[in-house]
Design an enzyme around this catalytic site. Structure first.
Site, PDB file in Angstrom:
ATOM      1  N   ASP A  60       0.868  -1.182   0.000  1.00 48.69           N
ATOM      2  CA  ASP A  60       0.000   0.000   0.000  1.00 48.69           C
ATOM      3  C   ASP A  60       0.896   1.220   0.000  1.00 48.69           C
ATOM      4  OD1 ASP A  60      -2.269   1.855   0.588  1.00 48.69           O
ATOM      5  OD2 ASP A  60      -3.301   0.009   1.122  1.00 48.69           O
ATOM      6  N   ASP A  86       3.447   1.898  -4.677  1.00 49.02           N
ATOM      7  CA  ASP A  86       2.531   2.696  -5.485  1.00 49.02           C
ATOM      8  C   ASP A  86       2.326   1.916  -6.771  1.00 49.02           C
ATOM      9  OD1 ASP A  86       1.289   4.475  -7.245  1.00 49.02           O
ATOM     10  OD2 ASP A  86       2.369   6.219  -6.487  1.00 49.02           O
ATOM     11  N   VAL A  87       1.132   1.399  -6.998  1.00 52.15           N
ATOM     12  CA  VAL A  87       0.901   0.489  -8.120  1.00 52.15           C
ATOM     13  C   VAL A  87       1.062   1.165  -9.474  1.00 52.15           C
ATOM     14  CG1 VAL A  87      -0.597  -1.021  -6.773  1.00 52.15           C
ATOM     15  CG2 VAL A  87      -1.613   0.863  -8.084  1.00 52.15           C
ATOM     16  N   TYR A 178     -14.054   5.976 -13.484  1.00 54.19           N
ATOM     17  CA  TYR A 178     -14.070   4.733 -12.711  1.00 54.19           C
ATOM     18  C   TYR A 178     -14.616   3.579 -13.552  1.00 54.19           C
ATOM     19  CZ  TYR A 178     -14.896   1.524  -8.832  1.00 54.19           C
ATOM     20  OH  TYR A 178     -14.900   0.427  -7.997  1.00 54.19           O
ATOM     21  N   LYS A 182     -12.580   0.152 -14.774  1.00 59.49           N
ATOM     22  CA  LYS A 182     -12.970  -1.202 -14.397  1.00 59.49           C
ATOM     23  C   LYS A 182     -13.315  -2.052 -15.613  1.00 59.49           C
ATOM     24  CE  LYS A 182     -12.279  -0.764 -10.002  1.00 59.49           C
ATOM     25  NZ  LYS A 182     -11.173  -1.504  -9.353  1.00 59.49           N
TER      26      LYS A 182
END
Length: 278
Positions: A60, A86-87, A178, A182
């Site tokens: 995270d 940090d992805v 968003y 997704k």
């Protein structure tokens, strides 16, 4: 790498591990990464994987919370560590995966949970918002899988679960970035499932509806005065008219990363109280 895997995280050095019985645990000996694991669904996923015998590396950017969750799991006799990730950062991904494989020997499970949600229609969606949501939700999945798949291939396979949403397949007011992000997760999941099946790597996605987390509270702030969307009305349109608890989602994740779902890949599994049924 900051706060990565220390000597105390090795399974053989987890002082209370003997207190947790190993018989019949679904993930005994597996090595897992869970992103966005400092709270909410990610923390719940990490807990449930650890309870089933996996070593879980929680990642995270909320370091204090993430370290606390990992320590709580160790205090309960489970095997867990924490690393800052940090992805959106490919270099951090490569470092986290390399360090984990170096210290634990493999990477068997990746749960791409990290995500952000901003509520705004196309007219209000700034370039900054679009970049943040897409780079975190979709880009994070791409980068995580790109780093993890070579490690999985090197040891004979693995399992990936990506977090999509019911909003990947069902429209809703004001979620421009968003919903796009997704939908991208679903596309990536299906592409990877086909591409890597012969490498013994399974890839599935989960599609939750509303889940009782901090993210949901953030969304509700946007809808408090919205004349076009009433959350209570929407919720009551579901056959099971309540929000989900994180553990209800985590139980599906455990199933999907275990051998119980060995013949399942490329699927998008709803956890939605029946929302998509109608």
């Amino acid at each position: 790498m900051n706060d990565s895997i220390s000597a105390n995280d090795h399974p053989e050095q987890t002082t209370q591990a003997s207190e947790v019985p190993s018989k019949d645990r679904l993930l005994e000996g597996k090595i897992a990464i869970v992103t966005g694991a400092a709270r909410g669904q990610g923390a719940s996923h990490a807990k449930h994987l650890a309870q089933e015998g996996a070593y879980v590396l929680l990642t995270d950017i909320l370091d204090d919370l993430g370290k606390t969750v990992a320590q709580e799991l160790r205090d309960q006799g489970h095997q867990a560590g924490y690393a800052r990730l940090d992805v959106r950062d490919s270099a951090q991904w490569n470092e986290v995966v390399a360090e984990l494989v170096k210290t634990k020997g493999s990477l068997d499970i990746l749960v791409n949970n990290a995500g952000v949600c901003e509520v705004s229609a196309v007219e209000e969606c700034s370039d900054t918002e679009w970049a943040l949501v897409m780079e975190t939700n979709a880009g994070g999945v791409l980068r995580g899988c790109r780093s993890a798949i070579p490690a999985m291939k090197a040891t004979g396979g693995g399992v990936i679960v990506n977090t999509a949403s019911v909003q990947a397949v069902k429209g809703s007011w004001g979620y421009a970035a968003y919903q796009a992000s997704k939908a991208a997760v679903v596309g990536l999941t299906r592409s990877m499932a086909i591409t890597y099946a012969k490498e013994n790597i399974r890839v599935n996605a989960i599609a939750p509806s509303a889940v009782n987390t901090e993210m949901l509270k953030h969304e509700m702030e946007h809808f408090a005065t919205n004349e076009y969307f009433d959350f209570d009305t929407w919720l009551w349109s579901q056959p099971i008219s309540r929000v989900a608890e994180p553990e209800e989602v985590s139980k599906l994740v455990v199933f999907l990363v275990s051998d119980l779902s060995a013949y399942s890949t490329g699927g998008v599994f709803p956890v939605d109280g029946g929302l998509l049924a109608g």
